[in-house]
Write a protein that holds these residues in place. Structure first.
Motif, PDB file in Angstrom:
ATOM      1  N   LEU A   4       0.902  -1.171   0.029  1.00 13.36           N
ATOM      2  CA  LEU A   4       0.076  -0.092  -0.063  1.00 13.36           C
ATOM      3  C   LEU A   4       0.783   1.339   0.130  1.00 13.36           C
ATOM      4  O   LEU A   4       1.853   1.126   0.767  1.00 13.36           O
ATOM      5  N   PRO A   5       0.545   2.330  -0.727  1.00 18.08           N
ATOM      6  CA  PRO A   5       1.467   3.501  -0.780  1.00 18.08           C
ATOM      7  C   PRO A   5       1.175   4.300   0.855  1.00 18.08           C
ATOM      8  O   PRO A   5       0.235   3.849   1.362  1.00 18.08           O
ATOM      9  N   PRO A   6       2.365   4.699   1.022  1.00 19.86           N
ATOM     10  CA  PRO A   6       2.385   5.377   2.410  1.00 19.86           C
ATOM     11  C   PRO A   6       1.289   6.593   2.655  1.00 19.86           C
ATOM     12  O   PRO A   6       0.869   7.209   1.652  1.00 19.86           O
ATOM     13  N   VAL A   7       0.542   6.537   3.872  1.00 19.50           N
ATOM     14  CA  VAL A   7      -0.559   7.475   3.854  1.00 19.50           C
ATOM     15  C   VAL A   7       0.404   8.854   4.469  1.00 19.50           C
ATOM     16  O   VAL A   7       1.217   8.695   5.080  1.00 19.50           O
ATOM     17  N   HIS A   8      -0.232   9.869   3.521  1.00 24.45           N
ATOM     18  CA  HIS A   8       0.571  11.054   3.900  1.00 24.45           C
ATOM     19  C   HIS A   8      -0.448  11.851   4.843  1.00 24.45           C
ATOM     20  O   HIS A   8      -1.608  12.193   4.573  1.00 24.45           O
ATOM     21  N   ARG A   9       0.049  12.100   6.276  1.00 20.42           N
ATOM     22  CA  ARG A   9      -0.908  12.742   7.112  1.00 20.42           C
ATOM     23  C   ARG A   9      -0.464  14.229   7.168  1.00 20.42           C
ATOM     24  O   ARG A   9       0.808  14.398   7.296  1.00 20.42           O
ATOM     25  N   THR A  10      -1.095  14.974   7.288  1.00 25.99           N
ATOM     26  CA  THR A  10      -0.975  16.447   7.634  1.00 25.99           C
ATOM     27  C   THR A  10      -1.257  16.889   8.832  1.00 25.99           C
ATOM     28  O   THR A  10      -2.459  16.298   9.596  1.00 25.99           O
ATOM     29  N   THR A  11      -0.702  17.921   9.488  1.00 29.47           N
ATOM     30  CA  THR A  11      -1.192  18.323  10.625  1.00 29.47           C
ATOM     31  C   THR A  11      -2.448  19.665  10.422  1.00 29.47           C
ATOM     32  O   THR A  11      -2.021  20.262   9.567  1.00 29.47           O
ATOM     33  N   SER A  12      -3.390  19.504  11.223  1.00 32.44           N
ATOM     34  CA  SER A  12      -4.324  20.408  10.976  1.00 32.44           C
ATOM     35  C   SER A  12      -3.570  21.920  11.548  1.00 32.44           C
ATOM     36  O   SER A  12      -3.256  22.171  12.528  1.00 32.44           O
ATOM     37  N   ALA A  13      -3.985  22.667  10.275  1.00 33.07           N
ATOM     38  CA  ALA A  13      -3.537  24.284  10.671  1.00 33.07           C
ATOM     39  C   ALA A  13      -4.404  24.852  11.708  1.00 33.07           C
ATOM     40  O   ALA A  13      -3.858  25.830  12.417  1.00 33.07           O
ATOM     41  N   MET A  14      -5.632  24.476  11.905  1.00 32.02           N
ATOM     42  CA  MET A  14      -6.446  25.095  13.015  1.00 32.02           C
ATOM     43  C   MET A  14      -5.720  24.581  14.348  1.00 32.02           C
ATOM     44  O   MET A  14      -5.979  25.370  15.329  1.00 32.02           O
ATOM     45  N   ALA A  15      -5.312  23.496  14.358  1.00 31.60           N
ATOM     46  CA  ALA A  15      -4.948  22.696  15.657  1.00 31.60           C
ATOM     47  C   ALA A  15      -3.735  23.682  16.279  1.00 31.60           C
ATOM     48  O   ALA A  15      -3.357  24.157  17.500  1.00 31.60           O
ATOM     49  N   VAL A  16      -2.843  24.129  15.140  1.00 29.84           N
ATOM     50  CA  VAL A  16      -1.701  24.830  15.388  1.00 29.84           C
ATOM     51  C   VAL A  16      -1.972  26.331  16.032  1.00 29.84           C
ATOM     52  O   VAL A  16      -1.390  26.850  16.842  1.00 29.84           O
ATOM     53  N   VAL A  17      -3.066  26.867  15.214  1.00 34.09           N
ATOM     54  CA  VAL A  17      -3.591  28.476  15.519  1.00 34.09           C
ATOM     55  C   VAL A  17      -3.994  28.218  16.919  1.00 34.09           C
ATOM     56  O   VAL A  17      -3.708  29.126  17.563  1.00 34.09           O
ATOM     57  N   SER A  18      -4.906  27.131  17.332  1.00 28.94           N
ATOM     58  CA  SER A  18      -5.581  26.981  18.476  1.00 28.94           C
ATOM     59  C   SER A  18      -4.174  26.844  19.629  1.00 28.94           C
ATOM     60  O   SER A  18      -4.407  27.504  20.833  1.00 28.94           O
ATOM     61  N   LEU A  19      -3.173  26.171  19.472  1.00 30.26           N
ATOM     62  CA  LEU A  19      -2.252  26.234  20.410  1.00 30.26           C
ATOM     63  C   LEU A  19      -1.644  27.301  20.521  1.00 30.26           C
ATOM     64  O   LEU A  19      -1.158  27.827  21.669  1.00 30.26           O
TER      65      LEU A  19
END
Length: 100
Positions: A4-19
């Motif tokens: 299976l191709p590797p799953v490309h996961r990204t970090t939520s920009a809203m989560a970063v803004v929240s922190l």
């Protein structure tokens, strides 16, 4: 050999803004930072749940939410103490001036 191709996961920009806003709420922007942290934290958690594992950052969103809510609670308590001090100070000051 069907890999299976590797799953490309990204970090939520809203989560970063929240922190970041939660941290700013404790250092630079108490009220505005707390509100932005809370709103963005809830939006980020919803986005992360709906992504079915494609977006990560739930811990960042939760940290932003905690920082925002605690800052709002702290600000509310300080406001209550300030109001009580003003009311009690005025009543004590006014009552004392009647006897002099």
């Amino acid at each position: 050999m069907n890999a299976l191709p590797p799953v490309h996961r990204t970090t939520s920009a809203m989560a970063v803004v929240s922190l970041v806003s939660g941290i700013a709420a404790w250092s630079v922007l108490p009220l505005v930072g707390a509100i932005v942290a809370i709103v963005c934290g809830h939006l980020a958690r919803g986005e992360i749940r709906r992504s079915q594992g494609q977006i990560e950052g739930d811990g960042l969103a939760v940290a932003g939410l905690v920082l925002g809510y605690v800052q709002l609670a702290f600000g509310f308590i300080v406001l209550l103490f300030a109001i009580a001090a003003i009311v009690l100070g005025l009543s004590i000051g006014f009552g004392a001036s009647l006897f002099h």
